[in-house]
Scaffold this motif. Structure first.
Motif, mmCIF file in Angstrom:
data_model
loop_
_atom_site.group_PDB
_atom_site.id
_atom_site.type_symbol
_atom_site.label_atom_id
_atom_site.label_comp_id
_atom_site.label_asym_id
_atom_site.label_seq_id
_atom_site.Cartn_x
_atom_site.Cartn_y
_atom_site.Cartn_z
ATOM 1 N N TYR A 82 0.840 -1.202 0.000
ATOM 2 C CA TYR A 82 0.000 0.000 0.000
ATOM 3 C C TYR A 82 0.872 1.248 0.000
ATOM 4 O O TYR A 82 1.867 1.314 0.723
ATOM 5 C CB TYR A 82 -0.903 0.032 1.236
ATOM 6 N N GLU A 85 0.957 7.229 1.550
ATOM 7 C CA GLU A 85 0.323 8.538 1.372
ATOM 8 C C GLU A 85 -1.135 8.426 0.916
ATOM 9 O O GLU A 85 -1.889 9.394 0.996
ATOM 10 C CB GLU A 85 1.129 9.420 0.417
ATOM 11 N N ASP A 86 -1.552 7.243 0.460
ATOM 12 C CA ASP A 86 -2.925 7.047 -0.019
ATOM 13 C C ASP A 86 -3.840 6.375 1.005
ATOM 14 O O ASP A 86 -5.028 6.187 0.730
ATOM 15 C CB ASP A 86 -2.917 6.212 -1.308
ATOM 16 N N ILE A 87 -3.310 6.001 2.150
ATOM 17 C CA ILE A 87 -4.130 5.335 3.169
ATOM 18 C C ILE A 87 -5.066 6.369 3.781
ATOM 19 O O ILE A 87 -4.619 7.392 4.304
ATOM 20 C CB ILE A 87 -3.242 4.675 4.242
ATOM 21 N N GLU A 88 -6.356 6.108 3.700
ATOM 22 C CA GLU A 88 -7.351 7.084 4.145
ATOM 23 C C GLU A 88 -7.539 7.114 5.654
ATOM 24 O O GLU A 88 -7.694 8.183 6.242
ATOM 25 C CB GLU A 88 -8.683 6.830 3.442
ATOM 26 N N ASP A 89 -7.557 5.951 6.300
ATOM 27 C CA ASP A 89 -7.761 5.912 7.743
ATOM 28 C C ASP A 89 -6.547 6.501 8.453
ATOM 29 O O ASP A 89 -5.413 6.036 8.276
ATOM 30 C CB ASP A 89 -7.998 4.466 8.213
ATOM 31 N N GLU A 90 -6.776 7.534 9.252
ATOM 32 C CA GLU A 90 -5.676 8.274 9.872
ATOM 33 C C GLU A 90 -4.809 7.401 10.781
ATOM 34 O O GLU A 90 -3.579 7.461 10.716
ATOM 35 C CB GLU A 90 -6.234 9.458 10.667
ATOM 36 N N THR A 92 -4.426 4.105 10.778
ATOM 37 C CA THR A 92 -3.699 3.131 9.951
ATOM 38 C C THR A 92 -2.521 3.806 9.258
ATOM 39 O O THR A 92 -1.415 3.259 9.218
ATOM 40 C CB THR A 92 -4.634 2.502 8.902
ATOM 41 N N ARG A 93 -2.738 5.017 8.727
ATOM 42 C CA ARG A 93 -1.659 5.751 8.058
ATOM 43 C C ARG A 93 -0.527 6.053 9.029
ATOM 44 O O ARG A 93 0.654 5.883 8.689
ATOM 45 C CB ARG A 93 -2.213 7.033 7.424
#
Length: 117
Positions: A82, A85-90, A92-93
């Motif tokens: 993954y 920079e594209d992970i939406e859930d804060e 998880t990012r």
């Protein structure tokens, strides 16, 4: 998302040794791992140690971070397939940012680059 919920419920103190082992197997140090964690989360050495001692879960560890580094947005690349920079859930990012930084450390990258200086 259920798998992430299980992960977020894990004590940070159970994940921390995995970060250490990954770095130390490649000749890096505990001090470097701690520096990365503190840079990213805003903890200092004492508050990091306190969180480990308290046995807080991953969610609490990141949610209670004193000052998440604004330069974390400069962390780019792929971790576990993954793009961070594209992970939406804060949450998880944030976890993946830390994973990415520890990977960079284990791959021999210089601390100045890892810490986006």
């Amino acid at each position: 998302m259920a798998n992430w919920e299980k992960f977020f419920a894990m004590p940070f103190a159970d994940v921390y040794p995995l970060y250490l082992n990954k770095a130390e197997r490649k000749g890096r140090t505990k001090a470097e791992v701690d520096e990365i964690i503190c840079w990213l989360t805003g903890y200092d050495d004492q508050s990091l140690a306190a969180q480990l001692q308290r046995g807080v879960d991953m969610r609490t560890f990141f949610n209670e971070s004193p000052h998440f580094n604004p330069n974390a947005a400069l962390i780019k690349g792929v971790i576990c397939g993954y793009r961070v920079e594209d992970i939406e859930d804060e949450l998880t990012r944030k976890v993946r940012y830390l994973d990415k930084l520890i990977d960079e450390l284990a791959k021999g990258r210089k601390m100045e680059k890892i810490l986006r200086k």
